[in-house]
Scaffold this motif. Structure first.
Motif, PDB file in Angstrom:
ATOM      1  N   PRO A 148      -5.784 -30.190 -67.973  1.00  0.00           N
ATOM      2  CA  PRO A 148      -5.615 -28.734 -68.094  1.00  0.00           C
ATOM      3  C   PRO A 148      -6.003 -28.216 -69.474  1.00  0.00           C
ATOM      4  N   GLU A 149      -5.859 -29.084 -70.498  1.00  0.00           N
ATOM      5  CA  GLU A 149      -6.184 -28.646 -71.859  1.00  0.00           C
ATOM      6  C   GLU A 149      -7.661 -28.353 -72.036  1.00  0.00           C
ATOM      7  N   ARG A 150      -8.485 -28.823 -71.109  1.00  0.00           N
ATOM      8  CA  ARG A 150      -9.930 -28.543 -71.200  1.00  0.00           C
ATOM      9  C   ARG A 150     -10.281 -27.175 -70.595  1.00  0.00           C
ATOM     10  N   LEU A 151      -9.382 -26.558 -69.872  1.00  0.00           N
ATOM     11  CA  LEU A 151      -9.704 -25.399 -69.056  1.00  0.00           C
ATOM     12  C   LEU A 151      -9.191 -24.095 -69.670  1.00  0.00           C
ATOM     13  N   TYR A 152      -9.989 -23.050 -69.515  1.00  0.00           N
ATOM     14  CA  TYR A 152      -9.628 -21.683 -69.892  1.00  0.00           C
ATOM     15  C   TYR A 152      -9.853 -20.798 -68.665  1.00  0.00           C
ATOM     16  N   VAL A 153      -9.063 -19.759 -68.534  1.00  0.00           N
ATOM     17  CA  VAL A 153      -9.245 -18.836 -67.410  1.00  0.00           C
ATOM     18  C   VAL A 153      -9.406 -17.414 -67.945  1.00  0.00           C
ATOM     19  N   THR A 154     -10.069 -16.592 -67.152  1.00  0.00           N
ATOM     20  CA  THR A 154     -10.264 -15.193 -67.537  1.00  0.00           C
ATOM     21  C   THR A 154      -9.701 -14.289 -66.447  1.00  0.00           C
ATOM     22  N   TYR A 155      -9.498 -13.022 -66.812  1.00  0.00           N
ATOM     23  CA  TYR A 155      -9.140 -12.015 -65.808  1.00  0.00           C
ATOM     24  C   TYR A 155      -9.786 -10.690 -66.238  1.00  0.00           C
ATOM     25  N   PHE A 156      -9.879  -9.760 -65.318  1.00  0.00           N
ATOM     26  CA  PHE A 156     -10.523  -8.469 -65.560  1.00  0.00           C
ATOM     27  C   PHE A 156      -9.585  -7.574 -66.352  1.00  0.00           C
ATOM     28  N   LYS A 157     -10.081  -7.112 -67.517  1.00  0.00           N
ATOM     29  CA  LYS A 157      -9.198  -6.320 -68.385  1.00  0.00           C
ATOM     30  C   LYS A 157      -9.229  -4.824 -68.076  1.00  0.00           C
ATOM     31  N   GLY A 158      -9.888  -4.443 -66.973  1.00  0.00           N
ATOM     32  CA  GLY A 158      -9.936  -3.036 -66.592  1.00  0.00           C
ATOM     33  C   GLY A 158     -11.127  -2.313 -67.182  1.00  0.00           C
ATOM     34  N   ASN A 182      -2.440 -18.435 -74.447  1.00  0.00           N
ATOM     35  CA  ASN A 182      -3.566 -18.479 -75.390  1.00  0.00           C
ATOM     36  C   ASN A 182      -4.821 -19.096 -74.767  1.00  0.00           C
ATOM     37  N   ARG A 183      -4.734 -19.441 -73.478  1.00  0.00           N
ATOM     38  CA  ARG A 183      -5.915 -19.925 -72.758  1.00  0.00           C
ATOM     39  C   ARG A 183      -6.299 -18.967 -71.619  1.00  0.00           C
ATOM     40  N   ILE A 184      -5.691 -17.800 -71.615  1.00  0.00           N
ATOM     41  CA  ILE A 184      -6.008 -16.764 -70.622  1.00  0.00           C
ATOM     42  C   ILE A 184      -6.696 -15.622 -71.367  1.00  0.00           C
ATOM     43  N   ARG A 221     -10.297 -22.624 -78.143  1.00  0.00           N
ATOM     44  CA  ARG A 221     -11.595 -21.952 -78.231  1.00  0.00           C
ATOM     45  C   ARG A 221     -11.632 -20.696 -77.357  1.00  0.00           C
ATOM     46  N   ALA A 222     -10.493 -20.076 -77.140  1.00  0.00           N
ATOM     47  CA  ALA A 222     -10.425 -18.896 -76.273  1.00  0.00           C
ATOM     48  C   ALA A 222     -11.396 -17.812 -76.720  1.00  0.00           C
ATOM     49  N   LYS A 223     -11.579 -17.697 -78.039  1.00  0.00           N
ATOM     50  CA  LYS A 223     -12.458 -16.636 -78.560  1.00  0.00           C
ATOM     51  C   LYS A 223     -13.927 -16.891 -78.199  1.00  0.00           C
ATOM     52  N   ASP A 224     -14.280 -18.127 -77.811  1.00  0.00           N
ATOM     53  CA  ASP A 224     -15.670 -18.455 -77.478  1.00  0.00           C
ATOM     54  C   ASP A 224     -15.987 -18.326 -75.993  1.00  0.00           C
ATOM     55  N   ASN A 226     -17.126 -16.948 -72.562  1.00  0.00           N
ATOM     56  CA  ASN A 226     -18.140 -15.953 -72.188  1.00  0.00           C
ATOM     57  C   ASN A 226     -18.976 -15.494 -73.387  1.00  0.00           C
ATOM     58  N   LYS A 227     -19.151 -16.385 -74.358  1.00  0.00           N
ATOM     59  CA  LYS A 227     -19.984 -16.066 -75.516  1.00  0.00           C
ATOM     60  C   LYS A 227     -21.267 -16.918 -75.504  1.00  0.00           C
ATOM     61  N   ASP A 228     -21.662 -17.396 -74.309  1.00  0.00           N
ATOM     62  CA  ASP A 228     -22.890 -18.175 -74.135  1.00  0.00           C
ATOM     63  C   ASP A 228     -22.898 -19.444 -74.983  1.00  0.00           C
ATOM     64  N   LYS A 229     -21.767 -20.085 -75.088  1.00  0.00           N
ATOM     65  CA  LYS A 229     -21.689 -21.362 -75.786  1.00  0.00           C
ATOM     66  C   LYS A 229     -22.094 -22.476 -74.815  1.00  0.00           C
ATOM     67  N   HIS A 230     -23.002 -23.355 -75.292  1.00  0.00           N
ATOM     68  CA  HIS A 230     -23.491 -24.413 -74.421  1.00  0.00           C
ATOM     69  C   HIS A 230     -22.424 -25.458 -74.120  1.00  0.00           C
ATOM     70  N   ASP A 231     -21.404 -25.524 -74.956  1.00  0.00           N
ATOM     71  CA  ASP A 231     -20.376 -26.545 -74.795  1.00  0.00           C
ATOM     72  C   ASP A 231     -19.042 -25.972 -74.303  1.00  0.00           C
ATOM     73  N   LEU A 232     -19.063 -24.719 -73.853  1.00  0.00           N
ATOM     74  CA  LEU A 232     -17.896 -24.086 -73.233  1.00  0.00           C
ATOM     75  C   LEU A 232     -18.430 -23.215 -72.095  1.00  0.00           C
ATOM     76  N   THR A 233     -18.471 -23.788 -70.896  1.00  0.00           N
ATOM     77  CA  THR A 233     -19.230 -23.142 -69.809  1.00  0.00           C
ATOM     78  C   THR A 233     -18.335 -22.757 -68.634  1.00  0.00           C
ATOM     79  N   GLU A 234     -18.778 -21.764 -67.933  1.00  0.00           N
ATOM     80  CA  GLU A 234     -18.100 -21.335 -66.715  1.00  0.00           C
ATOM     81  C   GLU A 234     -18.289 -22.395 -65.638  1.00  0.00           C
TER      82      GLU A 234
END
Length: 996
Positions: A148-158, A182-184, A221-224, A226-234
């Protein structure tokens, strides 16, 4: 681990950076895929729905299926009820061109592909956010064992402009699951709001991203995200379809909510197999090994920079494109009708030669693709040999095009090598078009205007896809709106009727129901009359419009000669599926109105009739509609025969085949097919016709029709569809004739093929490099066409019984008359060919028998001509078929010296003539040159004297090839013209003007 080329330094091969330390268990791609499907189907009550074809169904806006949701589009739109409420599958996707275009970057990085699999699970009005998030999280963390520590999730902020609030519900669901706050990550509409189009279903997304770096436990790395990082991908995208965007841009909530998810399979496999690139997985490595083994080139090193980059990029290109081509071909797509597919195929052929020194690597790699993916997509095995046949054919054709490259194109490519990726060989007008384009670009360097696009399209034959690619290469934009407006203007009046109907329906706005015309399929066969009969339908007039679209209460209000009647019911078949509309009648109180034509818009049928001064129709009147049963019967027979013919051709040729078009009328049937492979020969045409007739006369087939929707169609095999055809989402008719033929078709068909009565070809024409147009008739027309052919064959055979030498010229004259009849379009095509062979054989036999007595035959014929004692002679030499044209000289010499003469011959369909005029008969208006010129102009030929002779006395007509069917008519016209000229210009004896 997924790294792009910018992170890799100038090394031939980096050591694999460890992505995880939580499991050492290796899982193959097959296991990973099956774990996904088992998790949803077995553990979470989903229904497995096999992948739809990459050929889009009911969606002409797409060149390829490019997302997992494509096959469920109409459920989301509310146009279709789902067969299952929970679905899971792996969908074949191709992204080439348009919004999703990965072609240009394929091979340059480790994760872009033209073909990929999209793993997905869907809920249609069943579970929603909580269950979707829980299932996704459990699959990744428990089944796939991703920490789980490898995973980050997003949600729609409106989005304030959309009037949508933040999706706090989604955020709280992730918190309940146990994801730390801090991972959402809250993301805007650009990343976390999904829309199907400008209008329609839409909704916020939640994404799951994975951290590839070994430091994942230490660094947040929450700040990264959806910032097109090659090592943090959807890794996974989950869409909550709970809104609807209206045409005015506003968004409303939907009562029924859906879930649409998608996870890139290749990316998942790369991560779980601990690989830094998708291309390092077992989905691609066997392809690289095959290429290296075949070509003996250095092995694939996985380089994204440095000296090995170009070669390794080419490995990736061949491997990726092989997968895409294999999938597309296995789904029945043809390079002939999909130019994007052809473009990619040719790119592979070029890379094969230029980089790997191999003529066609695709024939080696496509079987490997079948081995890798064939368990999941069995069509790869089923269509393997067909796919390889197409690839081999395209390779041969491409080579022939390149070898015949014009100097103009070569010159352009030398100066502009970037144009090599364009299929210039397919566009004969390209050289002129490009020169015109370059002149235009000097003063318009940034945009290709709508007017210029029209010029390239209409004047030079460049299609829109080609123009788009040209603009991309030249770094210019396109004025698409201007182009479309100009195209609409060019169509002009051809759209007038359509626009009138459309305007009417728009104004009606649902106030009139769709016409019930189910009775068009309710017909019975009457063996006594050999007709299908449809009972007349009693109905009520719902609306009346004049031809300008104005609503009327009564036909006597109309200021136009015709009106359009809308009724509650109608038995009329309106043109669709290639079948023409019925001819029909409207009757009221004994007055019959002929229905001149019918049209349909949004299932409302407009019956066009001529107004009648003595009879009046009103809205609300009861009327009776009926159709012409003879016309409908002919259409039924011809449409049924089209299906049987289509299947028979595929059965006999056993080659990759696709239907380009078909037309069914009461007169005949026409079907145009493309066949990849050897040319169709006469023997095969004969076999095809015999097979169709066998299923009419000896082994009749029974027809069944199954009505299904587009979802149910996905489970059907071996159903023939027309590429590019737009089928309905509901009420799809699968018309079958036993196990011989299965096609999608909305036309009318016979209950049994025996009711077709008979079948024969009228013509078979080549319409292109691989295309043929078959024209045929059925029923009484076929019986008559075959009978006419048999009668001609009988006439020819009866002529062969006469072997008297002196009758040969008469026989030849009869044969010519019979030959001229062979171009009658109402005679069986194969009977014509048989006649032509018999005629050729008879001529050869006569030539052989008469070779020692040709002079005698010539003497006999000319003696008969001279005995007629005419003042001049214009004669076609009937025996010329037996001799060389030099016999014209002897024939003219056999005529007495005191008569003007024109002698005509026909040898091997080449007509020649010789003219002689006695000196004493020459005058200022009449001589050999003028006289023969008057004759020769009918054949569009010229005249000149023999070497050293006076053109006033002797002239020859230059030989001219003529079509046998046109010769008799032209000969009659030419002889009549020559005789008329002679009668008008030969002087009386007392007025002869002697030549000095």
């Amino acid at each position: 681990m997924i790294l792009n080329k910018n992170i890799l330094l100038n090394t031939t091969r980096l050591k694999v950076i460890t992505c995880r330390n939580y499991s050492t268990k290796y899982r193959s791609s097959k296991v990973i895929r099956q774990q996904f499907l088992d998790y949803f189907v077995k553990d979470n009550d989903h229904n497995f729905v096999r992948s739809s074809s990459v050929i889009p169904f009911c969606d002409p806006t797409l060149s390829f299926t490019n997302a997992g949701m494509n096959q469920f589009k109409n459920i989301f739109l509310g146009n279709q009820q789902p067969k299952y409420t929970r679905v899971a599958n792996t969908q074949k996707c191709i992204r080439v061109g348009g919004k999703h275009n990965d072609l240009s970057v394929v091979g340059t990085d480790g994760y872009h592909h033209t073909f990929f699999e999209m793993l997905g699970n869907w809920s249609f009005g069943d579970y929603f956010k909580k269950e979707a998030c829980e299932m996704a999280w459990n699959l990744l963390t428990k089944v796939y064992e991703i920490p789980p520590e490898r995973l980050y999730v997003t949600y729609f902020k409106g989005d304030q402009t959309l009037g949508l609030k933040p999706d706090i519900e989604c955020r709280d669901i992730w918190l309940e699951i146990g994801v730390p706050i801090n991972r959402i990550v809250a993301c805007d509409a650009k990343d976390n709001f999904w829309e199907m189009g400008k209008t329609g279903p839409c909704g916020g997304c939640t994404e799951i991203h994975v951290d590839h770096l070994p430091s994942y436990r230490k660094v947040n790395r929450a700040k990264d995200v959806n910032k097109d990082k090659h090592d943090l991908t959807e890794l996974w995208n989950i869409v909550f379809i709970e809104n609807f965007r209206k045409s005015d841009g506003t968004i409303e909530h939907l009562q029924q909510k859906h879930v649409d998810t998608g996870m890139g399979f290749e990316r998942l496999v790369a991560f779980l197999q601990d690989k830094r690139s998708n291309y390092d997985t077992d989905l691609f490595i066997p392809l690289f090994e095959k290429i290296q083994r075949i070509t003996r080139k250095p092995p694939y090193l996985g380089s994204f920079s440095g000296d090995d980059f170009k070669r390794d990029m080419s490995y990736r290109v061949i491997a990726d494109h092989s997968r895409m081509i294999a999938i597309a071909l296995a789904d029945g797509m043809f390079p002939e009708e999909n130019k994007k597919l052809r473009r990619i195929l040719r790119k592979c052929l070029n890379v094969s030669v230029k980089v790997f020194s191999h003529e066609n690597l695709l024939t080696e790699t496509i079987p490997v693709v079948a081995n890798i993916l064939g368990d999941t997509f069995p069509e790869l095995h089923q269509k393997l040999f067909t796919s390889l046949d197409i690839v081999k054919y395209e390779d041969e054709y491409y080579k022939s095009l390149k070898s015949s490259l014009s100097k103009g194109i070569k010159d352009i490519l030398e100066k502009n090598p970037q144009l090599m990726d364009l299929d210039l060989y397919e566009y004969p007008g390209f050289v002129q078009a490009y020169n015109e384009f370059k002149r235009y670009k000097k003063s318009n360097p940034y945009e290709i205007s709508g007017d210029m696009m029209i010029q390239l399209y209409s004047n030079f034959g460049l299609d829109l896809d080609f123009i788009e690619r040209l603009a991309e290469i030249e770094r210019m934009t396109l004025d698409i709106n201007g182009f479309e407006n100009r195209m609409e203007a060019m169509k002009g009046k051809s759209l007038e009727n359509f626009k009138v109907d459309n305007d009417i329906v728009m104004r009606l706005d649902g106030s009139i129901p769709a016409t019930n015309n189910d009775s068009k399929y309710n017909y019975e066969y009457d063996p006594s009359s050999n007709l299908y009969k449809i009972k007349p339908v009693k109905t009520k007039i719902l609306a009346i419009f004049d031809t300008n679209g104005q609503s009327l209460k009564s036909t006597n209000e109309s200021t136009t000669s015709y009106v359009k009647i809308v009724t509650k019911d109608s038995p009329i078949y309106v043109e669709s599926g290639g079948q023409e509309s019925d001819v029909g009648y409207l009757e009221q109180n004994g007055t019959i109105f002929n229905i001149e034509s019918v049209s349909s818009k949004q299932n409302i049928i407009f019956h066009k009739i001529k107004t009648n001064q003595s009879a009046n129709l009103n809205v609300g009147d009861e009327v009776e509609l009926s159709i012409d049963n003879e016309k409908r019967t002919s259409c039924i027979r011809n449409h049924t025969a089209t299906h049987i013919l289509n299947a028979a051709i595929r059965n006999i040729k056993n080659l990759p085949t696709y239907q380009k078009s078909s037309t069914v009328t009461s007169e005949n049937l026409k079907i145009e097919l493309a066949m990849i492979g050897p040319k169709l020969n006469e023997s095969e045409i004969d076999e095809i016709e015999k097979l169709v007739r066998r299923h009419i006369k000896e082994l009749p087939l029974q027809q069944t029709t199954e009505v299904i929707n587009s979802q149910e169609l996905q489970s059907k095999n071996n159903v023939i569809m027309v590429p590019g055809e737009v089928y309905p989402d509901e009420d799809i008719h699968v018309v079958s004739f036993d196990d011989f033929s299965h096609e999608l078709c909305c036309g009318t068909h016979a209950n049994s093929t025996s009711e077709i009565l008979d079948f024969t070809f009228l013509s078979v024409k080549s319409t292109g490099r691989v295309s043929y147009l078959f024209n045929a008739v059925t029923g009484n027309k076929a019986i008559e066409a075959i009978k006419k052919g048999d009668e001609l064959i009988s006439q020819i055979k009866s002529l062969s019984e006469n072997d008297e030498i002196e009758k040969f010229t008469v026989i030849l004259s009869h044969l010519r008359k019979i030959a001229s009849k062979l171009h009658d379009n109402e005679i069986s095509y194969l009977k014509k060919i048989q006649c032509q062979k018999l005629i050729t054989d008879m001529k050869e036999t006569i030539k052989y028998k008469s070779r020692d007595v040709v002079s005698e035959l010539l003497d006999i014929e000319m003696k008969s001509v001279i005995e007629q004692n005419e003042p001049f002679i214009v004669h076609f030499l009937a025996c010329s078929d037996l001799m060389q044209s030099v016999s014209l000289l002897k024939a003219t010499r056999l005529v007495s010296d005191d008569k003007p003469v024109i002698i005509i011959s026909l040898v091997d369909n080449e007509v020649k003539a010789r003219c002689c005029v006695p000196k004493e008969m020459i005058n200022e208006n009449f001589n050999a040159e003028k006289w023969l010129t008057h004759f020769a102009k009918i054949f569009n030929s010229t005249v000149k004297p023999p070497k050293g002779q006076d053109p006033l006395e002797v002239c020859l007509m230059k030989g001219k090839k003529v079509k046998s069917e046109e010769f008799n008519t032209m000969l009659e016209q030419a002889i009549a013209a020559a005789k008329s000229f002679a009668n008008s210009n030969i002087l009386d004896e007392t007025r002869f003007v002697k030549k000095n």
